[in-house]
Enzyme design. Structure first.
Site, PDB file in Angstrom:
ATOM      1  N   CYS A  65      -3.989   0.636  -2.700  1.00 17.82           N
ATOM      2  CA  CYS A  65      -3.874  -0.634  -1.979  1.00 17.82           C
ATOM      3  C   CYS A  65      -2.737  -1.482  -2.565  1.00 17.82           C
ATOM      4  O   CYS A  65      -2.395  -1.370  -3.751  1.00 17.82           O
ATOM      5  CB  CYS A  65      -5.161  -1.442  -2.105  1.00 17.82           C
ATOM      6  SG  CYS A  65      -6.529  -0.833  -1.120  1.00 17.82           S
ATOM      7  N   CYS A 116      -9.768  -5.755  -0.294  1.00 17.28           N
ATOM      8  CA  CYS A 116     -10.966  -4.908  -0.231  1.00 17.28           C
ATOM      9  C   CYS A 116     -11.793  -5.100  -1.507  1.00 17.28           C
ATOM     10  O   CYS A 116     -11.336  -5.719  -2.484  1.00 17.28           O
ATOM     11  CB  CYS A 116     -10.580  -3.442  -0.048  1.00 17.28           C
ATOM     12  SG  CYS A 116      -9.947  -2.656  -1.544  1.00 17.28           S
ATOM     13  N   GLU A 161      -2.639  -4.660  -3.359  1.00 13.75           N
ATOM     14  CA  GLU A 161      -3.013  -5.576  -4.437  1.00 13.75           C
ATOM     15  C   GLU A 161      -3.067  -4.844  -5.776  1.00 13.75           C
ATOM     16  O   GLU A 161      -2.626  -5.357  -6.815  1.00 13.75           O
ATOM     17  CB  GLU A 161      -4.383  -6.208  -4.163  1.00 13.75           C
ATOM     18  CG  GLU A 161      -4.473  -6.983  -2.859  1.00 13.75           C
ATOM     19  CD  GLU A 161      -4.929  -6.140  -1.681  1.00 13.75           C
ATOM     20  OE1 GLU A 161      -4.510  -4.972  -1.557  1.00 13.75           O
ATOM     21  OE2 GLU A 161      -5.726  -6.648  -0.878  1.00 13.75           O
ATOM     22  N   CYS A 189     -10.154  -3.866  -4.737  1.00 15.96           N
ATOM     23  CA  CYS A 189      -9.064  -4.734  -5.205  1.00 15.96           C
ATOM     24  C   CYS A 189      -9.603  -6.035  -5.793  1.00 15.96           C
ATOM     25  O   CYS A 189      -9.023  -6.579  -6.737  1.00 15.96           O
ATOM     26  CB  CYS A 189      -8.088  -5.012  -4.073  1.00 15.96           C
ATOM     27  SG  CYS A 189      -7.044  -3.578  -3.705  1.00 15.96           S
ATOM     28  N   ASN A 215       0.840  -1.192   0.000  1.00 17.19           N
ATOM     29  CA  ASN A 215       0.000   0.000   0.000  1.00 17.19           C
ATOM     30  C   ASN A 215       0.881   1.250   0.000  1.00 17.19           C
ATOM     31  O   ASN A 215       2.008   1.254   0.503  1.00 17.19           O
ATOM     32  CB  ASN A 215      -1.022   0.005   1.140  1.00 17.19           C
ATOM     33  CG  ASN A 215      -0.455  -0.229   2.519  1.00 17.19           C
ATOM     34  OD1 ASN A 215       0.595  -0.844   2.680  1.00 17.19           O
ATOM     35  ND2 ASN A 215      -1.168   0.236   3.528  1.00 17.19           N
ATOM     36  N   GLU A 222       0.244   5.159   0.645  1.00 20.16           N
ATOM     37  CA  GLU A 222      -0.717   6.178   1.084  1.00 20.16           C
ATOM     38  C   GLU A 222      -0.264   7.575   0.676  1.00 20.16           C
ATOM     39  O   GLU A 222       0.883   7.787   0.267  1.00 20.16           O
ATOM     40  CB  GLU A 222      -0.913   6.073   2.605  1.00 20.16           C
ATOM     41  CG  GLU A 222      -1.562   4.755   2.993  1.00 20.16           C
ATOM     42  CD  GLU A 222      -1.887   4.634   4.470  1.00 20.16           C
ATOM     43  OE1 GLU A 222      -1.464   5.504   5.270  1.00 20.16           O
ATOM     44  OE2 GLU A 222      -2.565   3.639   4.829  1.00 20.16           O
TER      45      GLU A 222
HETATM   46  N1  THU Z   1      -5.324  -1.713   2.133  1.00 15.02           N
HETATM   47  C1  THU Z   1      -4.704  -2.478   1.192  1.00 15.02           C
HETATM   48  O1  THU Z   1      -3.557  -2.207   0.802  1.00 15.02           O
HETATM   49  N2  THU Z   1      -5.369  -3.535   0.670  1.00 15.02           N
HETATM   50  C2  THU Z   1      -6.629  -3.917   1.039  1.00 15.02           C
HETATM   51  O2  THU Z   1      -7.178  -4.821   0.446  1.00 15.02           O
HETATM   52  C3  THU Z   1      -7.290  -3.237   2.152  1.00 15.02           C
HETATM   53  C4  THU Z   1      -6.656  -1.983   2.634  1.00 15.02           C
HETATM   54  C5  THU Z   1      -4.615  -0.556   2.670  1.00 15.02           C
HETATM   55  C6  THU Z   1      -5.206   0.775   2.283  1.00 15.02           C
HETATM   56  C7  THU Z   1      -4.707   1.655   3.390  1.00 15.02           C
HETATM   57  O3  THU Z   1      -3.385   2.104   3.059  1.00 15.02           O
HETATM   58  C8  THU Z   1      -4.622   0.743   4.591  1.00 15.02           C
HETATM   59  O4  THU Z   1      -4.645  -0.583   4.092  1.00 15.02           O
HETATM   60  C9  THU Z   1      -5.760   0.913   5.577  1.00 15.02           C
HETATM   61  O5  THU Z   1      -6.984   0.886   4.934  1.00 15.02           O
END
Ligand code: THU
Length: 150
Positions: free
Chosen positions: A55, A98, A57, A101, A44, A46
């Site tokens: 994210c 999520c 994935e 993704c 991830n 941010e």
């Molecule tokens: N996140 C992911 O990288 N993948 C997911 O499938 C769920 C959430 C990340 C997004 C954000 O940077 C952190 O997790 C919290 O939501």
């Protein structure tokens, strides 16, 4: 866990250490297994403008596409957890992709002409739960709905 699965989870865990997650303090690593055995990773990523965050994935899939390989994905491992003050990932729950993704993974599955196996792992290494993408995203919208054959 078979060696293939543990190696893929280990790759996801390794790159999770590079997650850029100063806002959520939740690190995620993803590792894609391609048909020829190649592994492509993502974390991830941010942003101070929170809604722009990516994210793990989705980053991994975009990385595969940049090598012309997103159609070759056969499996993905995902691991994540809250980051402690030392940057170590904590948690005992298997982390599932999520909804967004899952939809991005579906693009690779449909264009590749195969279902994708999804290994969802916990930060503490105690749990790996395995599903097919089609089970995690039933009745998916995809290229066929737009008249596109893979
Ligand atoms: N996140 C992911 O990288 N993948 C997911 O499938 C769920 C959430 C990340 C997004 C954000 O940077 C952190 O997790 C919290 O939501």
């Amino acid at each position: 866990m078979t060696p293939d699965i543990s190696a893929l989870v280990a790759a996801a865990r390794r790159v999770a250490a590079n997650a850029h997650a100063p806002y959520s303090r939740f690190g995620v690593g993803a590792a894609l297994l391609l048909a020829d055995g190649t592994v492509v990773t993502g974390t991830n990523f941010e942003n101070a403008s929170y809604g722009l965050s990516l994210c793990a994935e989705t980053v991994a899939l975009a990385n595969a596409n940049s090598e012309g390989r997103f159609r070759d994905v056969v499996a993905i491992a995902v691991v994540g957890g809250l980051l402690d003050a030392d940057g170590a990932m904590k948690g005992d729950a298997a982390i599932y992709p999520c909804g967004r993704c899952r939809q991005v993974l579906n693009e690779a599955a449909q264009m590749g002409g195969r279902d994708i196996i999804v290994h969802c792992a916990s930060a503490d290494g105690a749990h790996v739960e395995t599903h097919s993408l089609s089970a995690l995203l039933p009745h998916a919208f995809g290229p066929a709905d737009l008249g596109l054959a893979p």
